[in-house]
Design a protein around this motif. Structure first.
Motif, PDB file in Angstrom:
ATOM      1  N   CYS A  60       0.838  -1.200   0.000  1.00 30.19           N
ATOM      2  CA  CYS A  60       0.000   0.000   0.000  1.00 30.19           C
ATOM      3  C   CYS A  60       0.872   1.249   0.000  1.00 30.19           C
ATOM      4  N   SER A  61       2.077   1.137  -0.509  1.00 31.79           N
ATOM      5  CA  SER A  61       3.137   2.107  -0.274  1.00 31.79           C
ATOM      6  C   SER A  61       2.720   3.574  -0.328  1.00 31.79           C
ATOM      7  N   PRO A  62       2.194   4.110  -1.459  1.00 30.54           N
ATOM      8  CA  PRO A  62       1.934   5.554  -1.490  1.00 30.54           C
ATOM      9  C   PRO A  62       0.761   5.985  -0.606  1.00 30.54           C
ATOM     10  N   ILE A  63      -0.174   5.056  -0.310  1.00 31.69           N
ATOM     11  CA  ILE A  63      -1.368   5.432   0.451  1.00 31.69           C
ATOM     12  C   ILE A  63      -1.364   4.791   1.835  1.00 31.69           C
ATOM     13  N   ARG A  64      -0.239   4.208   2.239  1.00 31.39           N
ATOM     14  CA  ARG A  64      -0.193   3.447   3.474  1.00 31.39           C
ATOM     15  C   ARG A  64      -0.493   4.316   4.694  1.00 31.39           C
ATOM     16  N   SER A  65      -1.063   3.681   5.694  1.00 31.65           N
ATOM     17  CA  SER A  65      -1.225   4.352   6.973  1.00 31.65           C
ATOM     18  C   SER A  65       0.119   4.359   7.690  1.00 31.65           C
ATOM     19  N   PHE A  66       0.330   5.353   8.541  1.00 35.79           N
ATOM     20  CA  PHE A  66       1.577   5.384   9.300  1.00 35.79           C
ATOM     21  C   PHE A  66       1.436   6.301  10.503  1.00 35.79           C
ATOM     22  N   THR A  67       2.361   6.122  11.414  1.00 32.81           N
ATOM     23  CA  THR A  67       2.607   7.077  12.495  1.00 32.81           C
ATOM     24  C   THR A  67       4.072   7.478  12.386  1.00 32.81           C
ATOM     25  N   ILE A  68       4.335   8.764  12.326  1.00 31.94           N
ATOM     26  CA  ILE A  68       5.707   9.266  12.334  1.00 31.94           C
ATOM     27  C   ILE A  68       5.952   9.961  13.670  1.00 31.94           C
ATOM     28  N   ARG A  69       6.975   9.510  14.347  1.00 33.59           N
ATOM     29  CA  ARG A  69       7.330  10.091  15.649  1.00 33.59           C
ATOM     30  C   ARG A  69       8.575  10.955  15.470  1.00 33.59           C
ATOM     31  N   PRO A  84      -4.135   7.888   8.448  1.00 30.79           N
ATOM     32  CA  PRO A  84      -4.895   6.654   8.230  1.00 30.79           C
ATOM     33  C   PRO A  84      -4.816   6.223   6.775  1.00 30.79           C
ATOM     34  N   LEU A  85      -5.198   4.983   6.508  1.00 32.37           N
ATOM     35  CA  LEU A  85      -5.254   4.477   5.141  1.00 32.37           C
ATOM     36  C   LEU A  85      -6.470   5.085   4.449  1.00 32.37           C
ATOM     37  N   ARG A  86      -6.203   5.890   3.427  1.00 32.84           N
ATOM     38  CA  ARG A  86      -7.287   6.551   2.705  1.00 32.84           C
ATOM     39  C   ARG A  86      -6.981   6.532   1.215  1.00 32.84           C
ATOM     40  N   CYS A  87      -7.906   7.069   0.419  1.00 30.75           N
ATOM     41  CA  CYS A  87      -7.788   7.026  -1.030  1.00 30.75           C
ATOM     42  C   CYS A  87      -6.798   8.076  -1.511  1.00 30.75           C
ATOM     43  N   ASN A  88      -6.227   7.835  -2.687  1.00 24.64           N
ATOM     44  CA  ASN A  88      -5.261   8.758  -3.281  1.00 24.64           C
ATOM     45  C   ASN A  88      -5.655   9.072  -4.723  1.00 24.64           C
ATOM     46  N   SER A  89      -6.954   9.274  -4.967  1.00 21.38           N
ATOM     47  CA  SER A  89      -7.443   9.522  -6.317  1.00 21.38           C
ATOM     48  C   SER A  89      -8.486  10.624  -6.301  1.00 21.38           C
ATOM     49  N   CYS A  90      -8.422  11.499  -7.311  1.00 22.59           N
ATOM     50  CA  CYS A  90      -9.404  12.580  -7.409  1.00 22.59           C
ATOM     51  C   CYS A  90     -10.785  12.059  -7.760  1.00 22.59           C
ATOM     52  N   TRP A  91     -10.883  10.769  -8.121  1.00 18.94           N
ATOM     53  CA  TRP A  91     -12.186  10.203  -8.489  1.00 18.94           C
ATOM     54  C   TRP A  91     -12.958   9.733  -7.273  1.00 18.94           C
ATOM     55  N   PHE A  92     -12.365   9.819  -6.086  1.00 15.69           N
ATOM     56  CA  PHE A  92     -13.052   9.433  -4.861  1.00 15.69           C
ATOM     57  C   PHE A  92     -12.973  10.596  -3.868  1.00 15.69           C
ATOM     58  N   CYS A  94     -14.791  11.718  -1.581  1.00 16.79           N
ATOM     59  CA  CYS A  94     -15.328  11.593  -0.219  1.00 16.79           C
ATOM     60  C   CYS A  94     -14.356  10.887   0.721  1.00 16.79           C
ATOM     61  N   PHE A  95     -13.245  10.409   0.195  1.00 19.56           N
ATOM     62  CA  PHE A  95     -12.338   9.633   1.033  1.00 19.56           C
ATOM     63  C   PHE A  95     -10.894  10.014   0.749  1.00 19.56           C
ATOM     64  N   LEU A  96     -10.663  11.334   0.639  1.00 18.68           N
ATOM     65  CA  LEU A  96      -9.320  11.820   0.328  1.00 18.68           C
ATOM     66  C   LEU A  96      -8.457  11.856   1.577  1.00 18.68           C
ATOM     67  N   GLN A  97      -7.220  12.262   1.390  1.00 18.01           N
ATOM     68  CA  GLN A  97      -6.234  12.194   2.458  1.00 18.01           C
ATOM     69  C   GLN A  97      -6.532  13.162   3.600  1.00 18.01           C
ATOM     70  N   GLU A  98      -6.274  12.686   4.811  1.00 18.15           N
ATOM     71  CA  GLU A  98      -6.356  13.543   5.999  1.00 18.15           C
ATOM     72  C   GLU A  98      -5.300  13.082   6.980  1.00 18.15           C
ATOM     73  N   LEU A  99      -4.596  14.024   7.545  1.00 16.89           N
ATOM     74  CA  LEU A  99      -3.472  13.713   8.424  1.00 16.89           C
ATOM     75  C   LEU A  99      -3.611  14.543   9.699  1.00 16.89           C
ATOM     76  N   GLU A 100      -3.349  13.897  10.828  1.00 20.67           N
ATOM     77  CA  GLU A 100      -3.448  14.556  12.136  1.00 20.67           C
ATOM     78  C   GLU A 100      -2.056  14.749  12.722  1.00 20.67           C
ATOM     79  N   VAL A 101      -1.815  15.945  13.256  1.00 18.87           N
ATOM     80  CA  VAL A 101      -0.524  16.256  13.872  1.00 18.87           C
ATOM     81  C   VAL A 101      -0.753  16.604  15.335  1.00 18.87           C
ATOM     82  N   GLN A 102      -0.001  15.945  16.202  1.00 18.66           N
ATOM     83  CA  GLN A 102      -0.061  16.220  17.635  1.00 18.66           C
ATOM     84  C   GLN A 102       1.255  16.844  18.075  1.00 18.66           C
ATOM     85  N   SER A 103       1.177  17.901  18.849  1.00 15.12           N
ATOM     86  CA  SER A 103       2.378  18.527  19.386  1.00 15.12           C
ATOM     87  C   SER A 103       1.997  19.370  20.605  1.00 15.12           C
ATOM     88  N   PRO A 104       2.439  18.936  21.797  1.00 12.43           N
ATOM     89  CA  PRO A 104       3.176  17.706  22.100  1.00 12.43           C
ATOM     90  C   PRO A 104       2.305  16.473  21.891  1.00 12.43           C
TER      91      PRO A 104
END
Length: 218
Positions: A60-69, A84-92, A94-104
């Motif tokens: 799932c390399s380009p769209i893989r879920s991850f946590t970066i510390r 989270p694992l989400r879609c990477n296409s303009c044809w979908f 309703c399920f495009l990329q979203e990323l959460e950043v915590q600090s601290p």
């Protein structure tokens, strides 16, 4: 974490350099990404390590879920980036990329949300309350043959450019045989420190979406 906030508050340029993974370079096997985060003088101020599972990295390399510390030079974690694992296409749309950043870690600093557009890469930077703060707009083509690729950081009206996230072209041999990423983030020095942390998260997202399997723009 007072030192972290006071330090990043002084930065208007952040350099992100992916460390070379020998196994990945030789065998083409995806390994967990590791990055050095440097100031404008090239001094390492933070390092980042990606956490996920082998299946995600290789299938799932380009769209893989991850946590970066992201930790400082003493090993203390100062930023956590969750994708989270989400879609990477303009044809979908309703399920495009979203990323959460915590600090601290444990405290929401903001979000990076992909916006639907049939032609351009577009993202919105949001604060901890999910209020829109800034826009990021990329070029029509991100291949960037033999040149840097700039994603412009703009005000919400998309008219005023206040900074940029740049994918640096660092040479054919380096890119083809190691596939490492080198990015620069330029933002106003007085930008909210939490939004600067979110911009670092945005840089990781852009790398994974547009440059992970592209030989870094070649």
């Amino acid at each position: 974490l007072i030192f972290f906030f006071s330090f990043i508050e002084q930065l208007d340029r952040i350099i992100i350099h992916q460390q070379v993974e020998l196994l990945e370079a030789l065998l083409g096997t995806e390994t967990c990404s590791k990055y050095e985060i440097k100031n404008h003088l090239g001094q390492r101020v933070y390092f980042a390590v990606e956490e996920n599972v082998c299946f995600d990295r290789n299938f799932c390399s380009p769209i893989r879920s991850f946590t970066i510390r992201i930790a400082d030079n003493t090993g203390r974690e100062v930023i956590t980036v969750n994708r989270p694992l989400r879609c990477n296409s303009c044809w979908f749309p309703c399920f495009l990329q979203e990323l959460e950043v915590q600090s601290p870690p444990g405290t929401i600093a903001g979000y990076v949300v992909q916006n639907w557009d049939p032609f351009l890469p577009k993202f919105t930077i949001q604060n901890e309350s999910k209020e829109d703060v800034l826009k990021i707009i990329g070029p029509y083509a991100t291949c960037g043959c033999f040149e840097d690729v700039d994603f412009e950081v703009k005000a919400l009206n998309e008219m005023t450019t206040i900074g940029k996230i740049s994918k640096y072209w660092s040479g054919f041999v380096n890119n083809v045989f190691t596939n490492t990423a080198n990015f620069g983030i330029q933002v106003p020095v007085d930008l909210d420190v939490r939004i600067k942390a979110v911009m670092i998260g945005a840089c990781f997202l852009i790398d994974l979406m547009f440059f992970e399997n592209s030989l870094d723009g070649l």
